[in-house]
Design a protein around this motif. Structure first.
Motif, PDB file in Angstrom:
ATOM      1  N   SER A 173       0.976  -1.406   0.054  1.00 19.72           N
ATOM      2  CA  SER A 173      -0.080  -0.059   0.024  1.00 19.72           C
ATOM      3  C   SER A 173       0.745   1.199  -0.034  1.00 19.72           C
ATOM      4  O   SER A 173       0.623   2.124  -0.838  1.00 19.72           O
ATOM      5  N   ALA A 174       2.007   1.083   0.837  1.00 22.81           N
ATOM      6  CA  ALA A 174       2.764   2.454   0.868  1.00 22.81           C
ATOM      7  C   ALA A 174       3.555   2.696  -0.294  1.00 22.81           C
ATOM      8  O   ALA A 174       3.916   3.813  -0.860  1.00 22.81           O
ATOM      9  N   GLN A 175       4.015   1.463  -1.141  1.00 21.18           N
ATOM     10  CA  GLN A 175       4.681   1.691  -2.417  1.00 21.18           C
ATOM     11  C   GLN A 175       3.881   2.079  -3.299  1.00 21.18           C
ATOM     12  O   GLN A 175       4.232   3.069  -4.283  1.00 21.18           O
ATOM     13  N   SER A 176       2.488   1.445  -3.473  1.00 22.83           N
ATOM     14  CA  SER A 176       1.834   1.827  -4.605  1.00 22.83           C
ATOM     15  C   SER A 176       1.160   3.197  -4.525  1.00 22.83           C
ATOM     16  O   SER A 176       0.927   4.022  -5.564  1.00 22.83           O
ATOM     17  N   ARG A 177       0.812   3.722  -3.382  1.00 24.03           N
ATOM     18  CA  ARG A 177       0.130   5.042  -3.302  1.00 24.03           C
ATOM     19  C   ARG A 177       1.271   6.059  -3.169  1.00 24.03           C
ATOM     20  O   ARG A 177       0.754   7.170  -3.467  1.00 24.03           O
ATOM     21  N   TYR A 178       2.170   5.678  -2.661  1.00 19.70           N
ATOM     22  CA  TYR A 178       3.136   7.017  -2.068  1.00 19.70           C
ATOM     23  C   TYR A 178       4.553   6.726  -2.427  1.00 19.70           C
ATOM     24  O   TYR A 178       5.377   7.660  -2.260  1.00 19.70           O
ATOM     25  N   SER A 179       5.121   5.532  -3.073  1.00 19.14           N
ATOM     26  CA  SER A 179       6.310   5.442  -3.371  1.00 19.14           C
ATOM     27  C   SER A 179       7.272   5.380  -1.923  1.00 19.14           C
ATOM     28  O   SER A 179       8.394   5.925  -2.216  1.00 19.14           O
ATOM     29  N   ARG A 180       6.844   5.197  -0.808  1.00 17.73           N
ATOM     30  CA  ARG A 180       7.482   5.520   0.448  1.00 17.73           C
ATOM     31  C   ARG A 180       7.469   4.131   1.298  1.00 17.73           C
ATOM     32  O   ARG A 180       6.545   3.104   0.928  1.00 17.73           O
ATOM     33  N   LYS A 181       8.319   4.044   2.244  1.00 15.39           N
ATOM     34  CA  LYS A 181       8.255   2.931   3.143  1.00 15.39           C
ATOM     35  C   LYS A 181       7.581   3.252   4.502  1.00 15.39           C
ATOM     36  O   LYS A 181       7.619   4.301   4.983  1.00 15.39           O
ATOM     37  N   ILE A 182       7.228   2.360   5.168  1.00 10.80           N
ATOM     38  CA  ILE A 182       6.544   2.575   6.544  1.00 10.80           C
ATOM     39  C   ILE A 182       7.540   2.851   7.651  1.00 10.80           C
ATOM     40  O   ILE A 182       8.825   2.229   7.656  1.00 10.80           O
ATOM     41  N   ASP A 183       7.160   3.863   8.478  1.00  7.00           N
ATOM     42  CA  ASP A 183       8.068   3.944   9.774  1.00  7.00           C
ATOM     43  C   ASP A 183       7.317   3.141  10.803  1.00  7.00           C
ATOM     44  O   ASP A 183       6.430   3.426  11.590  1.00  7.00           O
ATOM     45  N   TYR A 184       7.887   1.877  10.897  1.00  9.27           N
ATOM     46  CA  TYR A 184       7.587   1.146  11.818  1.00  9.27           C
ATOM     47  C   TYR A 184       7.580   1.531  13.363  1.00  9.27           C
ATOM     48  O   TYR A 184       6.644   1.125  14.146  1.00  9.27           O
ATOM     49  N   SER A 185       8.565   2.045  13.615  1.00  7.49           N
ATOM     50  CA  SER A 185       8.791   2.611  14.972  1.00  7.49           C
ATOM     51  C   SER A 185       7.340   3.646  15.268  1.00  7.49           C
ATOM     52  O   SER A 185       6.860   3.569  16.606  1.00  7.49           O
ATOM     53  N   ALA A 186       7.244   4.538  14.412  1.00  6.47           N
ATOM     54  CA  ALA A 186       5.858   5.465  14.639  1.00  6.47           C
ATOM     55  C   ALA A 186       4.983   4.540  14.669  1.00  6.47           C
ATOM     56  O   ALA A 186       3.628   5.209  15.360  1.00  6.47           O
ATOM     57  N   LEU A 187       4.459   3.625  13.721  1.00  7.12           N
ATOM     58  CA  LEU A 187       3.401   2.726  14.022  1.00  7.12           C
ATOM     59  C   LEU A 187       3.184   2.008  15.008  1.00  7.12           C
ATOM     60  O   LEU A 187       2.074   2.195  15.635  1.00  7.12           O
ATOM     61  N   LEU A 188       4.329   1.257  15.518  1.00 13.42           N
ATOM     62  CA  LEU A 188       4.273   0.825  17.050  1.00 13.42           C
ATOM     63  C   LEU A 188       3.820   1.754  18.032  1.00 13.42           C
ATOM     64  O   LEU A 188       2.995   1.531  19.016  1.00 13.42           O
ATOM     65  N   GLU A 189       4.335   3.009  18.076  1.00 12.34           N
ATOM     66  CA  GLU A 189       4.244   3.853  19.152  1.00 12.34           C
ATOM     67  C   GLU A 189       2.829   4.135  19.157  1.00 12.34           C
ATOM     68  O   GLU A 189       2.066   4.351  20.007  1.00 12.34           O
ATOM     69  N   LYS A 190       2.154   4.502  17.995  1.00 14.02           N
ATOM     70  CA  LYS A 190       0.794   4.934  17.948  1.00 14.02           C
ATOM     71  C   LYS A 190      -0.106   3.757  18.115  1.00 14.02           C
ATOM     72  O   LYS A 190      -1.223   3.899  18.853  1.00 14.02           O
ATOM     73  N   ALA A 191       0.135   2.488  17.919  1.00  9.97           N
ATOM     74  CA  ALA A 191      -0.654   1.604  18.128  1.00  9.97           C
ATOM     75  C   ALA A 191      -0.879   1.177  19.624  1.00  9.97           C
ATOM     76  O   ALA A 191      -1.849   0.907  20.105  1.00  9.97           O
ATOM     77  N   VAL A 192       0.310   1.389  20.436  1.00 10.23           N
ATOM     78  CA  VAL A 192       0.306   0.938  21.745  1.00 10.23           C
ATOM     79  C   VAL A 192       0.006   2.218  22.528  1.00 10.23           C
ATOM     80  O   VAL A 192      -0.677   1.945  23.434  1.00 10.23           O
ATOM     81  N   GLN A 193       0.253   3.573  22.128  1.00 13.19           N
ATOM     82  CA  GLN A 193      -0.380   4.569  22.838  1.00 13.19           C
ATOM     83  C   GLN A 193      -0.262   4.716  24.390  1.00 13.19           C
ATOM     84  O   GLN A 193      -1.224   4.786  25.245  1.00 13.19           O
ATOM     85  N   ASN A 194       0.895   4.466  24.780  1.00 11.62           N
ATOM     86  CA  ASN A 194       1.419   4.356  26.333  1.00 11.62           C
ATOM     87  C   ASN A 194       0.517   3.460  27.105  1.00 11.62           C
ATOM     88  O   ASN A 194       0.074   3.320  28.221  1.00 11.62           O
ATOM     89  N   ARG A 195      -0.198   2.104  26.541  1.00  9.62           N
ATOM     90  CA  ARG A 195      -0.701   1.233  27.002  1.00  9.62           C
ATOM     91  C   ARG A 195       0.419   0.111  27.426  1.00  9.62           C
ATOM     92  O   ARG A 195       1.516   0.215  27.111  1.00  9.62           O
ATOM     93  N   ASP A 196      -0.012  -1.223  27.847  1.00  9.79           N
ATOM     94  CA  ASP A 196       0.951  -2.094  28.434  1.00  9.79           C
ATOM     95  C   ASP A 196       1.033  -2.969  27.172  1.00  9.79           C
ATOM     96  O   ASP A 196       0.069  -3.830  26.742  1.00  9.79           O
ATOM     97  N   LEU A 197       2.277  -3.043  26.194  1.00  7.28           N
ATOM     98  CA  LEU A 197       2.371  -3.919  25.149  1.00  7.28           C
ATOM     99  C   LEU A 197       2.847  -5.404  25.799  1.00  7.28           C
ATOM    100  O   LEU A 197       3.538  -5.688  26.495  1.00  7.28           O
ATOM    101  N   VAL A 198       1.996  -6.255  25.330  1.00  6.51           N
ATOM    102  CA  VAL A 198       1.784  -7.730  25.552  1.00  6.51           C
ATOM    103  C   VAL A 198       2.993  -8.391  24.427  1.00  6.51           C
ATOM    104  O   VAL A 198       4.149  -9.157  24.816  1.00  6.51           O
TER     105      VAL A 198
END
Length: 165
Positions: free
Chosen positions: A22-47
């Motif tokens: 999706s990132a390649q076809s729409r934006y020709s860019r790569k995912i920032d997985y660090s930002a993705l994980l940070e937003k997904a967790v949102q200061n909660r307890d990551l299991v």
């Protein structure tokens, strides 16, 4: 379903192939997985944070897998299958679903990082089990049934500067 609060236990399951394409076809860019994980967790307890990846014998992929581990993801790797007619297949839908169902009794929230509509039924099952389901993907390539089945949806495309390198 419950809202976000600090004591929630979270599992983040990332369909790396789906996000990559999706990132390649729409934006020709790569995912920032660090930002993705940070937003997904949102200061909660990551299991658990699991990135489901495909090995395609690309020279840079081992560095990518290592970078995911450095960020905090456990990597589950599957080799790409090539069929006699030359077609190729590689997906983690079943593996992600089984892991989500297995983790459901250990977490309050499952974050599915994908745009794949095949996960809509999984969302319904998890919600029935009392688990909050959050989805993250690119709105322009995310199936409506996934958005509708999740408790919340974060459109990565609305914050390209945050989620894309």
């Amino acid at each position: 379903m419950t809202e976000i609060h600090a004591n929630q236990r979270v599992a983040v399951l990332t369909d790396s192939q789906n996000l990559y394409h999706s990132a390649q076809s729409r934006y020709s860019r790569k995912i920032d997985y660090s930002a993705l994980l940070e937003k997904a967790v949102q200061n909660r307890d990551l299991v658990r944070a699991i990135a489901y990846v495909i090995r395609a014998e690309s020279p840079e992929e081992e560095r990518f897998f290592e970078a995911l581990r450095d960020i905090g993801f456990e990597t589950k790797i599957k080799d790409i299958k090539t069929f006699p007619d030359g077609s190729k297949k590689a997906d983690w839908d079943l593996g992600m679903s089984l892991d989500a169902v297995t983790l459901a009794s250990h977490v309050d929230v499952v974050v599915l990082c994908t745009g794949d509509g095949d996960f809509a039924r999984l969302c319904s099952h998890l919600r029935h089990e009392g688990v909050r389901v959050e989805a993250m993907g690119f709105g322009s390539s995310t199936a409506d049934e996934l958005v509708d089945a999740a408790d919340t949806f974060v459109d990565l495309g609305e914050r390209k500067d945050t989620f894309l390198l």
